[in-house]
Design a protein around this motif. Structure first.
Motif, PDB file in Angstrom:
ATOM      1  N   LEU A  16     -27.193 -29.072 -15.804  1.00 20.72           N
ATOM      2  CA  LEU A  16     -25.800 -28.212 -15.730  1.00 20.72           C
ATOM      3  C   LEU A  16     -25.735 -28.000 -14.234  1.00 20.72           C
ATOM      4  N   GLU A  74     -22.532 -36.843 -10.101  1.00 16.66           N
ATOM      5  CA  GLU A  74     -22.119 -35.828 -11.392  1.00 16.66           C
ATOM      6  C   GLU A  74     -22.048 -36.789 -12.661  1.00 16.66           C
ATOM      7  N   ALA A 108     -23.875 -36.552 -16.063  1.00 16.39           N
ATOM      8  CA  ALA A 108     -23.212 -36.214 -17.485  1.00 16.39           C
ATOM      9  C   ALA A 108     -23.498 -37.453 -18.509  1.00 16.39           C
ATOM     10  N   GLN A 109     -23.727 -38.398 -17.928  1.00 18.38           N
ATOM     11  CA  GLN A 109     -24.287 -39.667 -18.869  1.00 18.38           C
ATOM     12  C   GLN A 109     -25.561 -39.021 -19.361  1.00 18.38           C
ATOM     13  N   ARG A 133     -26.893 -36.306 -19.463  1.00 15.35           N
ATOM     14  CA  ARG A 133     -26.746 -35.081 -20.457  1.00 15.35           C
ATOM     15  C   ARG A 133     -26.469 -35.515 -21.860  1.00 15.35           C
ATOM     16  N   GLN A 134     -25.471 -36.492 -21.784  1.00 12.73           N
ATOM     17  CA  GLN A 134     -24.611 -37.139 -23.128  1.00 12.73           C
ATOM     18  C   GLN A 134     -26.024 -37.424 -23.978  1.00 12.73           C
ATOM     19  N   PRO A 139     -19.551 -34.656 -29.540  1.00 14.08           N
ATOM     20  CA  PRO A 139     -20.322 -35.338 -28.843  1.00 14.08           C
ATOM     21  C   PRO A 139     -20.128 -36.781 -28.606  1.00 14.08           C
ATOM     22  N   MET A 147     -17.498 -38.197 -30.183  1.00 16.44           N
ATOM     23  CA  MET A 147     -16.249 -38.610 -29.737  1.00 16.44           C
ATOM     24  C   MET A 147     -16.189 -38.859 -28.123  1.00 16.44           C
ATOM     25  N   LEU A 148     -16.851 -37.934 -27.454  1.00 16.16           N
ATOM     26  CA  LEU A 148     -16.971 -38.007 -26.091  1.00 16.16           C
ATOM     27  C   LEU A 148     -17.720 -39.225 -25.425  1.00 16.16           C
ATOM     28  N   ALA A 164     -17.534 -41.920 -27.164  1.00 18.88           N
ATOM     29  CA  ALA A 164     -16.965 -43.224 -27.659  1.00 18.88           C
ATOM     30  C   ALA A 164     -17.646 -43.867 -28.662  1.00 18.88           C
ATOM     31  N   VAL A 165     -18.434 -43.183 -29.572  1.00 20.06           N
ATOM     32  CA  VAL A 165     -19.160 -43.914 -30.647  1.00 20.06           C
ATOM     33  C   VAL A 165     -17.989 -44.369 -31.695  1.00 20.06           C
ATOM     34  N   MET A 214     -14.595 -42.160 -23.631  1.00 19.25           N
ATOM     35  CA  MET A 214     -13.695 -41.468 -25.047  1.00 19.25           C
ATOM     36  C   MET A 214     -12.720 -42.592 -25.222  1.00 19.25           C
ATOM     37  N   ARG A 215     -12.648 -42.966 -26.733  1.00 17.40           N
ATOM     38  CA  ARG A 215     -11.514 -44.025 -26.723  1.00 17.40           C
ATOM     39  C   ARG A 215     -10.335 -43.201 -26.764  1.00 17.40           C
ATOM     40  N   ASP A 226      -8.993 -41.362 -29.665  1.00 15.07           N
ATOM     41  CA  ASP A 226      -9.627 -39.739 -29.782  1.00 15.07           C
ATOM     42  C   ASP A 226      -9.076 -38.845 -28.657  1.00 15.07           C
ATOM     43  N   ALA A 267     -21.332 -29.826 -20.706  1.00 14.55           N
ATOM     44  CA  ALA A 267     -22.484 -29.848 -21.460  1.00 14.55           C
ATOM     45  C   ALA A 267     -22.876 -30.832 -22.309  1.00 14.55           C
ATOM     46  N   LEU A 268     -21.778 -31.313 -22.821  1.00 16.45           N
ATOM     47  CA  LEU A 268     -22.018 -32.266 -24.012  1.00 16.45           C
ATOM     48  C   LEU A 268     -21.947 -33.903 -23.284  1.00 16.45           C
ATOM     49  N   GLY A 269     -21.781 -33.734 -22.136  1.00 20.50           N
ATOM     50  CA  GLY A 269     -21.659 -34.979 -21.249  1.00 20.50           C
ATOM     51  C   GLY A 269     -20.342 -35.476 -21.049  1.00 20.50           C
ATOM     52  N   GLN A 281     -13.006 -37.415 -17.398  1.00 19.46           N
ATOM     53  CA  GLN A 281     -12.595 -37.178 -18.781  1.00 19.46           C
ATOM     54  C   GLN A 281     -11.868 -35.986 -19.111  1.00 19.46           C
ATOM     55  N   PRO A 288     -19.773 -25.913 -15.212  1.00 21.10           N
ATOM     56  CA  PRO A 288     -20.355 -25.590 -16.706  1.00 21.10           C
ATOM     57  C   PRO A 288     -21.235 -24.310 -16.686  1.00 21.10           C
ATOM     58  N   VAL A 289     -21.885 -23.936 -15.984  1.00 20.20           N
ATOM     59  CA  VAL A 289     -22.773 -22.736 -16.252  1.00 20.20           C
ATOM     60  C   VAL A 289     -22.000 -21.738 -16.265  1.00 20.20           C
TER      61      VAL A 289
END
Ligand SMILES: Nc1ncnc2c1ncn2[C@@H]1O[C@H](COP(=O)(O)OP(=O)(O)OP(=O)(O)O)[C@@H](O)[C@H]1O
Ligand SMILES: [Mg+2]
Lengths: 222, 401
Positions: A54, A74, A78-79, A81-82, A107, A109-110, A112-113, B1-2, B5, B313-315, B320, B394-395
């Protein structure tokens, strides 16, 4: 899993320069259970944020699963982290308008599962967290311990190798805190690498390894 | 992200912030509705005028005394007044094979009375041909009789309102009335046809032109209406009319001829401009709505700092987060436009109900333009808040610092 070499992090506050991390060297292997302790302002959260990608250090090198992260952009961070890192925060940070199940789904959803896969994994995680009967409750309808378990579920739903928890029991009473720690330790037993910042010496003793921080520097103990 | 969604998530957060969402929908819909309703009024005015002219008949020329200044030429010498346009001049026009008929016009105001009742009305002096040229119809009796235009006659055709005011429910046909100090016999009453070019036909009395000229002591005609034999012959009729008058006026070209097309074109131009102007005024309210969207979205960003930090944080990468916020403001703008279109339909129906004779119709481009501007401003003004959200550290966002 984690290799920090000579990592420093400074914050510029007005004219002053705050050294939050000073020349930190740290190696953590996959599957370890590490407690990070130290007085307030010693740099524990800063260390965790850098480990979680982060934040980035001003100097030094950080290799995560063999990948040098300080040169990544960045998007790539992010990738990582995910896919590889899960966070648990003291303040839970659940999205208030989403149900427990939806928070856990976020997570994925973000990332794209596919929806089918998502539903399947959410059910799995809810079960593992003992929250199957709370799936459609919103955070304000859950107790503190339940909220933190939702947050843990969200952190592990992408099946990361590394779980970072910053005072996960800080906002909880003794009993719920105990529950949350048990969940985290169970995950560690299943193979996840667990790093936990805590002020509670009792919790610190439970970890197999404790790191003490003081004024931005790490004093490693066993 | 789709995509589905993203949409679902944006909808969810819109539903989460009820007040803010409704506020923005309201602003957007008022903006869109005002564009559509205002331009509909402009377009309605244009159609109204066009219809009125169409009712006049299309192969009509209007001649007035004096040269029109707009046509240029040397300025008149000091003290020179335009030469009269006489009844003789008007009758000469009938020599052209391209002119079917003419109606000389003299206009004045005079008191009209019957018994003890009296009213000041517009007196129109003309000939029998005025009726077919202007499509005037009589409800009772007959129009002015065909006769030598240079000989007057004490007969009058009343407008419906005048008849009603002077006679009430009594019979008007054959009665004697007084116009100024002369006596006239009522031979006809016009149909209650409403307005023609803003002139209320009901408020008029029509008498033979020669009589009107002596009544008002006016040697010059006010206008001559000229009907060409056909639309194609308009040009020839205009040329002939000019030439015939020049012959009688010692070679001077001292009348103005207006074709209805020219007037119509001018009106059309003015009213189009009016429509665009009011459309522009409406667009300003859209702009205001856009700025409101920006403000409220900025507030939303600061209210949802923690959520944005969490997503990072969740990526979720910057792009996005940017996309999510843009989707949100665009959704708002689109929903607002739809609501605005609905609102404008209601507004137009209400206007039609209140002013049935006024054709309130939105110009075809107006709804499209309004929706385009609305979604455009949603995107544009959503961009700044979205970029701010995407740029959040984010922090800091998570620590609430
Ligand atoms: N964004 C920032 N800007 C300026 N200074 C910062 C920033 N983040 C941290 N610091 C400073 O860095 C030092 C370490 O902060 P950090 O949050 O890591 O402490 P901590 O060990 O987590 O403390 P606590 O136990 O209270 O959570 C502190 O002196 C803090 O003031
Ligand atoms: Mg801290």
């Amino acid at each position: 899993m984690i290799e920090l070499r000579d990592v420093s992090r400074e914050f510029q506050v007005g004219d002053e320069c705050v050294h939050a991390l000073r020349h930190v060297d740290l190696t953590i292997h996959a599957g370890e259970y590490v407690a990070i302790m130290g007085p307030s302002g010693s740099g524990k959260s800063t260390l965790l944020n850098i480990l979680g990608l982060l934040d980035r250090p001003n100097a030094g090198s950080y290799r995560l699963a063999g990948v040098e992260t300080t040169t990544l952009d960045e998007e790539q961070r992010a990738q990582l982290r995910q896919q590889q890192i899960g966070f648990v925060f003291q303040a839970f940070h659940l999205v208030p308008r989403l149900t427990a199940a939806e928070n856990i789904e976020l997570p994925m959803m973000l990332a794209a599962v596919e929806p089918d896969e998502r539903r399947h994994r959410v059910d799995e995680v809810l079960q593992a967290m003992g929250l199957s009967d709370r799936a459609h409750h919103r955070p304000d309808q859950l107790s503190g311990g339940q909220r933190q378990r939702v947050a843990i579920g969200r952190a592990i739903v992408m099946r990361p190798g590394l779980l970072l928890a910053d005072e996960p029991t800080g906002n909880l009473d003794q009993h719920s805190g105990q529950e949350v720690i048990e969940v985290l330790e169970k995950l560690n037993n299943q193979g996840i690498t667990l790093l936990m910042v805590t002020h509670d010496p009792g919790l610190g003793r439970r970890a197999r390894r404790t790191i003490h921080m003081l004024d931005g520097a790490v004093e490693q103990g066993r | 992200m789709r995509a589905a969604d993203s949409l679902g998530f944006a909808l969810g957060s819109l539903r989460g912030g009820r007040v803010r969402t409704w506020l923005m929908l309201l602003a957007m819909s008022i903006g869109v509705a005002s564009v559509v309703v205002l331009t509909s009024l402009g377009e309605g005015a244009r159609r109204y005028v066009v219809n009125e002219f169409a009712a006049l008949g299309t192969n009509l020329l209007i001649m007035l005394p004096g040269r029109s200044e707009t046509k240029g030429g040397p300025p008149p010498l000091l003290g020179e007044t335009p030469r009269d346009l006489t009844l003789q001049d008007a009758l000469t026009l009938l020599r052209s094979p391209h002119i079917r008929r003419i109606a000389p016009l003299t206009v004045g105001n005079a008191p009209v009375s019957h018994g003890s009742l009296s009213r000041e009305v517009t007196i129109l002096g003309s000939t029998a041909d005025l009726f077919p040229i202007r499509h005037f119809e009589v409800a009772q009796g007959r129009p002015l009789p065909p006769m030598d235009p240079e000989r007057g006659a004490p007969v009058a055709v009343l407008g419906a309102t005048v008849r009603h005011e002077l006679f009430g429910n009594k019979r008007a046909l054959g009665a004697w009335i007084r116009i100024a100090d002369r006596r006239f016999r009522v031979i006809g009453v016009l149909t209650d046809e409403g307005e023609s070019l803003g002139q209320d036909l009901g408020e008029m009395v029509i008498i033979p032109v020669a009589t009107a000229q002596s009544l008002f002591n006016a040697p010059s005609l006010f206008r001559v209406l000229i009907e060409a034999t056909s639309l194609e012959a308009m040009g020839l009729a205009e040329r002939d009319a000019r030439q015939l008058i020049r012959l009688r006026h010692d070679g001077e070209d001292d009348v103005t001829l207006i074709t209805q097309d020219a007037i119509l074109a001018t009106f059309n131009k003015i009213l189009r401009a009016l429509t665009y102007t009011v459309g522009g005024i409406g667009a300003i309210s859209l702009l205001v709505a856009g700025i409101l969207i920006m403000n409220v979205m900025l507030i939303a960003v600061s209210q949802r700092t923690a959520e944005i930090g969490l997503m990072k944080a969740l990526g979720a990468p910057r792009a996005q987060v940017l996309r999510l916020f843009l989707v949100e403001s665009t959704l708002l703008a689109l929903a607002g436009s739809l609501a605005g279109l609905l609102l404008s339909v209601l507004g137009i129906l209400l206007l039609r109900y209140l002013f049935p004779s006024f054709p309130v119709v939105p110009p075809p481009w107006a709804p499209l333009a309004a929706v385009a501007v609305a979604s455009g401003s949603g995107l544009l003004f959503g961009l700044l808040p979205a970029r701010r959200a995407a740029a959040l550290d984010p922090v800091l966002a998570l620590s609430g610092r």
